[in-house]
Design a protein around this motif. Sequence first.
Motif, PDB file in Angstrom:
ATOM      1  N   LEU A  52      75.715  -6.902  28.398  1.00 13.24           N
ATOM      2  CA  LEU A  52      76.680  -7.896  27.938  1.00 13.24           C
ATOM      3  C   LEU A  52      78.022  -7.717  28.649  1.00 13.24           C
ATOM      4  O   LEU A  52      78.679  -8.696  29.004  1.00 13.24           O
ATOM      5  N   LEU A  56      79.689 -10.707  30.812  1.00 13.93           N
ATOM      6  CA  LEU A  56      81.064 -11.185  30.616  1.00 13.93           C
ATOM      7  C   LEU A  56      81.854 -11.106  31.922  1.00 13.93           C
ATOM      8  O   LEU A  56      82.602 -12.026  32.266  1.00 13.93           O
ATOM      9  N   LEU A  76      81.413 -20.593  26.336  1.00 15.27           N
ATOM     10  CA  LEU A  76      80.467 -19.531  26.694  1.00 15.27           C
ATOM     11  C   LEU A  76      81.074 -18.149  26.500  1.00 15.27           C
ATOM     12  O   LEU A  76      80.412 -17.223  26.022  1.00 15.27           O
ATOM     13  N   ARG A  80      80.743 -14.662  23.137  1.00 22.96           N
ATOM     14  CA  ARG A  80      80.114 -13.465  23.721  1.00 22.96           C
ATOM     15  C   ARG A  80      81.081 -12.278  23.696  1.00 22.96           C
ATOM     16  O   ARG A  80      80.683 -11.150  23.402  1.00 22.96           O
ATOM     17  N   GLN A  83      81.346 -11.005  20.106  1.00 27.69           N
ATOM     18  CA  GLN A  83      80.148 -10.234  19.770  1.00 27.69           C
ATOM     19  C   GLN A  83      80.201  -8.848  20.402  1.00 27.69           C
ATOM     20  O   GLN A  83      79.961  -7.831  19.738  1.00 27.69           O
ATOM     21  N   PHE A  84      80.517  -8.802  21.674  1.00 30.37           N
ATOM     22  CA  PHE A  84      80.575  -7.539  22.410  1.00 30.37           C
ATOM     23  C   PHE A  84      81.566  -6.569  21.770  1.00 30.37           C
ATOM     24  O   PHE A  84      81.224  -5.416  21.481  1.00 30.37           O
TER      25      PHE A  84
END
Length: 194
Positions: A52, A56, A76, A80, A83-84
């Motif tokens: 991830l 990114l 997008l 992400r 979450q990361f």
Amino acid sequence: MTTSRHLDERQGLPPEWLYLLKDHPRDGWPAHGNLGPLTQFWLERHNGFRQLGRALDDLLADFREDRVRAERFGGLFAPRLQQFLSELHHHHMIEDEHYFPVFMAVEKRLVAGFELLEGDHDLIHHRIETVIGSANTFLGRLRQGGRDGLRRAADDYAAVSDTLLSGLMRHLDDEEDLIVPLILDRGEHDLGLS
């Protein structure tokens, strides 16, 4: 010769902490009889952070090189990144509160190593906060539209993100080199992990 133990300067852990890695080198981990489900899951989590983080980084590079339009990029990128960062923070809390104390209690020779890893977590947490602030500025500029200040905000974000990710990659490798051999040597069950 002294080896730096700071996350940004070290090239690995001091040799005196890697005595179990000599007995249990990385290439033997997948087939080892003591590689239990918890350890496999933990290694998968680490690989997930690596993947991830790279995703990114790639997405940001695509935006900065005009391969992804601004309108698409924010949708997008933002979820992400959230979450990361949140999963990484939670992962480190579990390690600090539950697993590291177990490991330090059973292998006193590695206490300094686990304290170093806890220090890494503190530094990484600080860097997460810096990334959040920079990302908010960057995404705010993105929502405003136009190019005014956007390039600089993207560059500023890229710099703090790179610092976080490069340190994290070093930390994940070092953590695995300390923890996995210990688990393979003692077994998840005997360590009280399963």
